[in-house]
Design a protein around this motif. Structure first.
Motif, mmCIF file in Angstrom:
data_model
loop_
_atom_site.group_PDB
_atom_site.id
_atom_site.type_symbol
_atom_site.label_atom_id
_atom_site.label_comp_id
_atom_site.label_asym_id
_atom_site.label_seq_id
_atom_site.Cartn_x
_atom_site.Cartn_y
_atom_site.Cartn_z
ATOM 1 N N GLU A 32 0.726 -1.039 0.157
ATOM 2 C CA GLU A 32 -0.138 -0.062 0.011
ATOM 3 C C GLU A 32 0.746 1.209 0.084
ATOM 4 O OE1 GLU A 32 -3.406 -0.090 2.694
ATOM 5 O OE2 GLU A 32 -3.712 -2.174 2.429
ATOM 6 N N GLU A 33 2.029 1.335 0.739
ATOM 7 C CA GLU A 33 2.825 2.502 0.707
ATOM 8 C C GLU A 33 3.432 2.810 -0.858
ATOM 9 O OE1 GLU A 33 4.312 5.716 2.546
ATOM 10 O OE2 GLU A 33 2.930 4.115 3.484
ATOM 11 N N ALA A 34 3.751 1.748 -1.516
ATOM 12 C CA ALA A 34 4.168 1.798 -2.872
ATOM 13 C C ALA A 34 3.338 2.443 -3.724
ATOM 14 C CB ALA A 34 4.772 0.548 -3.485
ATOM 15 N N VAL A 35 2.029 1.956 -3.378
ATOM 16 C CA VAL A 35 0.942 2.733 -4.347
ATOM 17 C C VAL A 35 0.613 4.103 -3.791
ATOM 18 C CG1 VAL A 35 -1.635 2.582 -4.531
ATOM 19 C CG2 VAL A 35 -0.546 0.328 -4.551
ATOM 20 N N ARG A 36 0.608 4.487 -2.593
ATOM 21 C CA ARG A 36 0.649 5.862 -2.118
ATOM 22 C C ARG A 36 1.781 6.682 -2.919
ATOM 23 N NH1 ARG A 36 -0.421 3.163 2.584
ATOM 24 N NH2 ARG A 36 -2.367 3.652 3.543
ATOM 25 N N ASN A 37 2.925 5.899 -2.807
ATOM 26 C CA ASN A 37 4.165 6.862 -3.363
ATOM 27 C C ASN A 37 4.100 7.141 -4.944
ATOM 28 O OD1 ASN A 37 5.009 7.075 -0.764
ATOM 29 N ND2 ASN A 37 6.381 5.338 -0.866
ATOM 30 N N SER A 38 3.404 6.240 -5.731
ATOM 31 C CA SER A 38 3.123 6.247 -6.914
ATOM 32 C C SER A 38 2.159 7.339 -7.433
ATOM 33 C CB SER A 38 2.694 4.987 -7.590
ATOM 34 O OG SER A 38 1.196 4.619 -7.235
ATOM 35 N N LEU A 39 1.478 8.012 -6.452
ATOM 36 C CA LEU A 39 0.548 8.997 -6.743
ATOM 37 C C LEU A 39 0.873 10.313 -6.233
ATOM 38 C CD1 LEU A 39 -2.531 7.275 -5.300
ATOM 39 C CD2 LEU A 39 -2.048 7.142 -7.583
ATOM 40 N N THR A 40 0.520 11.350 -7.085
ATOM 41 C CA THR A 40 1.136 12.825 -6.954
ATOM 42 C C THR A 40 -0.119 13.660 -6.082
ATOM 43 O OG1 THR A 40 2.285 12.704 -8.882
ATOM 44 C CG2 THR A 40 2.035 14.938 -7.638
ATOM 45 N N ALA A 41 0.137 13.919 -4.818
ATOM 46 C CA ALA A 41 -0.934 14.603 -4.218
ATOM 47 C C ALA A 41 -2.372 14.154 -4.337
ATOM 48 C CB ALA A 41 -0.750 16.177 -4.281
ATOM 49 N N PRO A 42 -2.899 12.835 -4.114
ATOM 50 C CA PRO A 42 -4.130 12.430 -4.387
ATOM 51 C C PRO A 42 -4.936 13.007 -3.503
ATOM 52 C CG PRO A 42 -2.742 10.460 -3.402
ATOM 53 C CD PRO A 42 -1.987 11.608 -3.410
ATOM 54 N N ALA A 43 -6.211 13.123 -3.992
ATOM 55 C CA ALA A 43 -7.384 13.552 -3.049
ATOM 56 C C ALA A 43 -7.730 12.141 -2.039
ATOM 57 C CB ALA A 43 -8.440 13.949 -3.513
ATOM 58 N N PRO A 44 -8.291 12.400 -0.750
ATOM 59 C CA PRO A 44 -8.625 11.228 -0.091
ATOM 60 C C PRO A 44 -9.342 10.038 -0.878
ATOM 61 C CG PRO A 44 -8.784 13.000 1.238
ATOM 62 C CD PRO A 44 -8.650 13.178 -0.172
ATOM 63 N N ASP A 45 -10.352 10.435 -1.580
ATOM 64 C CA ASP A 45 -11.313 9.442 -2.331
ATOM 65 C C ASP A 45 -10.323 9.009 -3.362
ATOM 66 O OD1 ASP A 45 -11.242 12.155 -3.801
ATOM 67 O OD2 ASP A 45 -12.868 11.468 -4.820
ATOM 68 N N GLU A 46 -9.500 9.737 -4.125
ATOM 69 C CA GLU A 46 -8.734 9.067 -5.246
ATOM 70 C C GLU A 46 -7.730 8.097 -4.567
ATOM 71 O OE1 GLU A 46 -8.238 12.860 -8.327
ATOM 72 O OE2 GLU A 46 -7.002 12.714 -6.617
ATOM 73 N N LEU A 47 -7.432 8.305 -3.406
ATOM 74 C CA LEU A 47 -6.361 7.192 -2.836
ATOM 75 C C LEU A 47 -7.127 5.940 -2.383
ATOM 76 C CD1 LEU A 47 -3.716 6.783 -1.463
ATOM 77 C CD2 LEU A 47 -4.276 7.607 0.579
ATOM 78 N N VAL A 48 -8.079 6.010 -1.741
ATOM 79 C CA VAL A 48 -8.798 4.720 -1.420
ATOM 80 C C VAL A 48 -9.277 3.975 -2.727
ATOM 81 C CG1 VAL A 48 -9.520 5.404 0.845
ATOM 82 C CG2 VAL A 48 -11.211 6.038 -0.965
ATOM 83 N N ALA A 50 -7.676 4.106 -5.546
ATOM 84 C CA ALA A 50 -6.423 3.522 -6.251
ATOM 85 C C ALA A 50 -6.100 2.228 -5.507
ATOM 86 C CB ALA A 50 -5.269 4.563 -6.346
ATOM 87 N N LEU A 51 -6.099 2.190 -4.437
ATOM 88 C CA LEU A 51 -5.590 1.191 -3.544
ATOM 89 C C LEU A 51 -6.487 0.043 -3.805
ATOM 90 C CD1 LEU A 51 -4.696 2.907 -0.137
ATOM 91 C CD2 LEU A 51 -3.152 1.697 -1.513
ATOM 92 N N ALA A 52 -7.841 0.248 -3.868
ATOM 93 C CA ALA A 52 -8.748 -0.790 -4.124
ATOM 94 C C ALA A 52 -8.775 -1.470 -5.365
ATOM 95 C CB ALA A 52 -10.234 -0.358 -4.159
ATOM 96 N N THR A 53 -8.273 -0.608 -6.386
ATOM 97 C CA THR A 53 -7.997 -0.988 -7.806
ATOM 98 C C THR A 53 -6.802 -1.851 -7.881
ATOM 99 O OG1 THR A 53 -9.066 0.919 -8.863
ATOM 100 C CG2 THR A 53 -7.451 -0.227 -10.335
ATOM 101 N N ALA A 54 -5.732 -1.432 -7.140
ATOM 102 C CA ALA A 54 -4.450 -2.328 -7.141
ATOM 103 C C ALA A 54 -4.714 -3.602 -6.498
ATOM 104 C CB ALA A 54 -3.429 -1.393 -6.409
#
Length: 218
Positions: A32-48, A50-54
């Motif tokens: 999950e940390e790698a997914v977060r680091n791959s995103l540029t300043a994601p909004a909270p909804d974008e982050l959750v 993206a993690l679900a998709t991964a």
């Protein structure tokens, strides 16, 4: 058609079973940390989301090799709540101390439980359709006494769940209300999952197990 849950969460499995679906569990093991680091300043909804998709995508190859047809559901949840420097998105507390600090800020207030879901329809050896979305549910927290909070944290439950609380477990004693979808707070939103299944051409009733159908008809 098999329903594959890309999560080991007992709470998500319990929600699905109570709703007539026996999921095939295939744990994603996503960093999950790698997914977060791959995103540029994601909004909270974008982050959750993206993690679900991964998580869903991580098990596609395995599921496609096992089943001729399947739907894979990936889920992620985080709490949007007040932190020491303003509002912040938080996942599982890493330590008992952090859980205690979080509860000291949440007690008597509210938080937004953000849930991201991704549904992948698998057939012919790969993904043939996909859908993703998120929703937000307001959680109203009670004010546990220090003794209650110490006892709760000592159980270890807050360290295993997003936001440091549950609705369907011991934490339910300290939640005074929910505005929105309760199943999303437990871990998987039934209404959102139904909508995403429809988006990929799968009706939820076709996935209900025989025992659930008999219970509904009795």
């Amino acid at each position: 058609m098999r329903f594959v849950l890309a999560s080991a969460s007992p709470a998500r499995q319990s929600v699905l079973r109570a709703a007539g679906i026996e999921p095939v569990v295939r744990v994603s093991g996503v960093d999950e940390e790698a997914v977060r680091n791959s995103l540029t300043a994601p909004a909270p909804d974008e982050l959750v989301t993206a993690l679900a998709t991964a998580k869903a995508e991580a098990v596609v190859e395995q599921v496609a090799a096992e089943f001729e047809e399947a739907v894979i559901v990936g889920c992620d949840s985080m709490l949007w709540t007040r932190g020491p420097d303003g509002y912040e998105v938080v996942g599982k507390p890493p330590t008992p101390e952090s859980a205690a600090r979080r509860w000291s800020r949440m007690a008597g207030g509210t938080g937004e439980l953000l849930t991201g879901h991704t549904v992948l329809r698998v057939g012919s050896g790969g993904v043939v359709a996909r859908g993703s979305d998120h929703l937000s549910t307001t959680v109203r927290f009670g004010e546990p006494s220090q003794q209650e909070l110490d006892s709760y944290i000592a159980t270890g439950e807050p360290l295993r769940v997003a936001g440091g609380f549950t609705l369907d477990g011991l934490g339910g004693w300290f939640v005074t209300g929910v505005d929105g979808d309760p199943s999303s707070v437990i871990g998987i939103s039934l209404p959102l999952t139904r909508t995403l299944l429809a988006d990929v051409g799968v009706g939820v009733v076709s996935l209900w197990n025989h025992a659930a159908e008999e219970s509904c008809n009795s």
